[in-house]
Motif scaffolding. Structure first.
Motif, PDB file in Angstrom:
ATOM      1  N   SER A   1       0.796  -1.238   0.012  1.00 30.24           N
ATOM      2  CA  SER A   1      -0.052   0.010   0.154  1.00 30.24           C
ATOM      3  C   SER A   1       0.900   1.298  -0.103  1.00 30.24           C
ATOM      4  O   SER A   1       2.001   1.340   0.659  1.00 30.24           O
ATOM      5  CB  SER A   1      -0.928   0.057   1.162  1.00 30.24           C
ATOM      6  OG  SER A   1      -0.129  -0.094   2.355  1.00 30.24           O
TER       7      SER A   1
ATOM      8  N   LEU B   1       0.437   5.580  -0.172  1.00 30.99           N
ATOM      9  CA  LEU B   1      -0.130   6.864  -0.068  1.00 30.99           C
ATOM     10  C   LEU B   1       0.501   7.972  -0.731  1.00 30.99           C
ATOM     11  O   LEU B   1       1.698   8.330  -0.366  1.00 30.99           O
ATOM     12  CB  LEU B   1      -0.427   7.167   1.397  1.00 30.99           C
ATOM     13  CG  LEU B   1      -1.405   8.524   1.497  1.00 30.99           C
ATOM     14  CD1 LEU B   1      -2.712   8.338   0.996  1.00 30.99           C
ATOM     15  CD2 LEU B   1      -1.396   8.676   3.085  1.00 30.99           C
TER      16      LEU B   1
ATOM     17  N   SER C   1      -0.020   8.098  -9.100  1.00 32.22           N
ATOM     18  CA  SER C   1      -0.803   7.153  -8.904  1.00 32.22           C
ATOM     19  C   SER C   1      -1.079   6.048 -10.038  1.00 32.22           C
ATOM     20  O   SER C   1      -0.683   4.636  -9.852  1.00 32.22           O
ATOM     21  CB  SER C   1      -2.141   7.584  -8.492  1.00 32.22           C
ATOM     22  OG  SER C   1      -2.041   8.212  -7.124  1.00 32.22           O
TER      23      SER C   1
ATOM     24  N   SER D   1      -3.311   4.802  -2.948  1.00 33.53           N
ATOM     25  CA  SER D   1      -4.366   5.947  -2.543  1.00 33.53           C
ATOM     26  C   SER D   1      -3.646   7.322  -2.475  1.00 33.53           C
ATOM     27  O   SER D   1      -2.440   7.290  -2.540  1.00 33.53           O
ATOM     28  CB  SER D   1      -4.862   5.660  -1.175  1.00 33.53           C
ATOM     29  OG  SER D   1      -5.463   4.264  -0.858  1.00 33.53           O
ATOM     30  N   SER D   2      -4.463   8.418  -2.587  1.00 41.43           N
ATOM     31  CA  SER D   2      -3.936   9.703  -2.584  1.00 41.43           C
ATOM     32  C   SER D   2      -4.737  10.711  -1.680  1.00 41.43           C
ATOM     33  O   SER D   2      -5.876  10.516  -1.786  1.00 41.43           O
ATOM     34  CB  SER D   2      -3.795  10.270  -4.168  1.00 41.43           C
ATOM     35  OG  SER D   2      -5.095  10.205  -4.637  1.00 41.43           O
TER      36      SER D   2
ATOM     37  N   TYR E   1      -5.583  10.438   7.311  1.00 42.18           N
ATOM     38  CA  TYR E   1      -5.481   9.279   6.799  1.00 42.18           C
ATOM     39  C   TYR E   1      -4.816   8.134   7.544  1.00 42.18           C
ATOM     40  O   TYR E   1      -5.390   7.147   7.562  1.00 42.18           O
ATOM     41  CB  TYR E   1      -5.066   9.193   5.268  1.00 42.18           C
ATOM     42  CG  TYR E   1      -5.163   8.111   4.448  1.00 42.18           C
ATOM     43  CD1 TYR E   1      -6.542   7.895   3.543  1.00 42.18           C
ATOM     44  CD2 TYR E   1      -4.224   7.006   4.680  1.00 42.18           C
ATOM     45  CE1 TYR E   1      -6.285   6.591   2.829  1.00 42.18           C
ATOM     46  CE2 TYR E   1      -4.442   5.843   3.727  1.00 42.18           C
ATOM     47  CZ  TYR E   1      -5.469   5.776   3.149  1.00 42.18           C
ATOM     48  OH  TYR E   1      -5.949   4.637   2.295  1.00 42.18           O
TER      49      TYR E   1
END
Length: 519
Positions: free
Chosen positions: A401, A403, A416, A427-428, A438
């Motif tokens: 994962s 970010l 991304s 995710s962003s 987050y």
């Protein structure tokens, strides 16, 4: 008896007058206004020019056969006889400046003669010239700083705009069949975008915010690399009557710098030299080791120390004094518009040298040629061995994962898209505050963290807050600018590699992979 007494009085008066002249610490002489013959010189005069009594004043002082063009004889013996004149002149033979005091006086034998006292003001002149040079350097530095601030702002915005043009073709090419007729147009877009990115890099160099100086390099390698490059072949093809030669010192010391930027500086200087040789000629690139034990006062003031010096010399048309004063200003050029690139060439050289804590000097004479020399601090460190080229599999993800934190939407989408295509779960968020929120509720294997965000907290502050929640959080730092103190501070807190925008698939892929694999 009366006559003898008069002669004795006249002799006494003359000896008293000469005694006064001899006591003066500045050069004094008396000359005949008609013949220019020196009737008397004091001891201070003799220290400069010797005892020239009986010779013509201009022969003794200036070594000329005819009277000086600035002689004041006509003034002090004209309508204003009795008036003193003060003026300044440089004595060529002694290479010194004098402030001269001229006056017509009556000699003991009753004739009118020229009296001159010359006060040495050389040190005052030199101090004044040094002050003028310092003021000129400060003005140049202020101009470059102002231009740099403007260039930096423009470059930051352009970097964001160009990222899509430079980065998306990588993703498109991954998805296009090898025989697709669209591959060549996509590659053309990518190459054009990269050329535009190179111009942006020039602007960043002007802003003194685009050079990462961490690598040990050797200027001999920089020059030989350039001379065997396609860019140099194109330059030779465009200037077939110009001969290029290299005179490189054996055992040249290394310096710490950026090979890319130093190569660009050499390329720009070579191009300028070639353009100065419209009728043909020679360009000589040379290197040498130097120890400077006292400052060099030229275009730039070179401080004491160990240096490696690189000179690019041509025997072309030379540079006028007016052009020389503005030679490093961006977009200032005496060349034909549209034939000499962006107009940033010498400005980029200036920025590069300054970013390398170096100095630059220019010697030029119209009709005889120009020599650019820059001095870079030497190092005794050795050049690191080259790393092997990575294969595509070296930076593929394994579902980890990631970010992406960036305030620019296009940048988030590009990062991304690249990382998703490499097999990461991405995710962003659009701000540092959102990133902190987050990670309060989600764990991520890695952050891709933009250091410069206009709204809210920047990348460093974001990382500080996140490691309070998750000590040891892995992160890759990204920015459109060069590595800064804030980047290094974040790395000191535990962040990993730094990647410069615009995104390139291999660079971001390798940085992410190496940080995740770093246990």
């Amino acid at each position: 008896n009366r006559r003898r007494r008069a002669e004795e009085e006249l002799d006494l008066e003359r000896r008293q007058l000469l005694s006064i002249f001899d006591s003066i610490d500045e050069p004094v002489y008396v000359s005949d206004p008609e013949t220019y013959e020196l009737l008397y010189v004091n001891e201070a005069f003799k220290k400069h020019w010797g005892d020239g009594t009986g010779q013509k004043c201009h022969q003794v002082v200036q070594h000329t056969d005819s009277p000086c063009s600035y002689c004041t004889n006509d003034l002090i013996f004209g309508e204003n006889t009795g008036r003193a004149y003060i003026w300044e002149a440089r004595n060529g033979s002694a290479n010194r400046w004098f402030r001269c005091f001229d006056k017509a006086i009556r000699w003991p034998d009753c004739r009118m003669v020229r009296y001159e006292m010359a006060i040495d003001i050389t040190e005052q002149k030199r101090a004044g010239e040094a002050k003028e040079k310092l003021e000129a350097r400060l003005q140049r530095a202020e101009r470059m700083e102002a231009i740099g601030i403007l260039a930096g702002g423009v470059a930051h915005d352009l970097n964001n705009i160009l990222s899509g043009i430079v980065s998306y073709p990588d993703l498109l090419l991954m998805k296009l069949p090898k025989d697709s007729e669209l591959r060549e147009p996509v590659l053309t877009i990518q190459r054009s975008g990269q050329k535009a990115a190179d111009v942006v890099q020039d602007l960043l160099t002007l802003a003194r915010r685009g050079v990462t100086i961490t690598e040990v390099v050797n200027l001999n390698n920089i020059i030989t690399g350039y001379l065997s490059s396609p860019e140099h072949e194109r330059l030779k093809a465009f200037h077939p009557t110009v001969e290029f030669d290299a005179d490189l010192e054996t055992d040249l010391l290394n310096n710490v710098g950026s090979p890319v930027h130093l190569s660009k500086a050499v390329m720009n200087l070579a191009a300028n030299a070639a353009e100065a040789l419209a009728e043909g000629g020679k360009v000589i690139m040379s290197t040498r080791n130097l120890y400077i034990d006292r400052p060099i006062n030229g275009y730039d003031e070179v401080k004491e120390g160990d240096y490696v010096a690189l000179s690019v010399k041509d025997n072309g048309i030379g540079i006028s004094a007016d052009d020389l004063e503005r030679i490093f200003e961006p977009f200032y050029s005496s060349k034909v518009m549209g034939r000499s690139g962006t107009g940033l060439g010498t400005a980029v050289v200036w920025g590069t040298v300054k970013d390398h804590n170096g100095y630059i000097d220019i010697e030029s004479e119209e009709g005889k040629g120009t020599t650019f020399t820059f001095y870079l601090p030497a190092t005794r460190e050795e050049i690191a061995t080259e790393k092997s080229i990575s294969s595509f599999g070296d930076y593929m993800g394994k579902g980890e994962s990631v970010l992406v934190v960036d305030d620019i939407e296009e940048q988030r989408e590009i990062a991304s898209g690249i990382l998703t295509s490499l097999g990461y779960s991405v995710s962003s968020v659009s701000s540092g505050e959102e990133a902190v929120d987050y990670v309060m509720n989600n764990s991520v294997d890695l952050l891709v963290l933009d250091m410069v965000m206009d709204n809210g907290i920047d990348g460093l502050e974001t990382y500080k807050r996140i490691i309070e929640l998750h000590p040891g959080q892995k992160a890759v730092i990204v920015s459109g600018f060069s590595e800064s103190d804030r980047v290094r501070e974040a790395q000191g807190l535990g962040a990993g590699p730094y990647v410069k925008k615009p995104y390139v698939l291999e660079k971001i892929g390798l940085a992410v992979r190496s940080e995740l694999d770093n246990h």
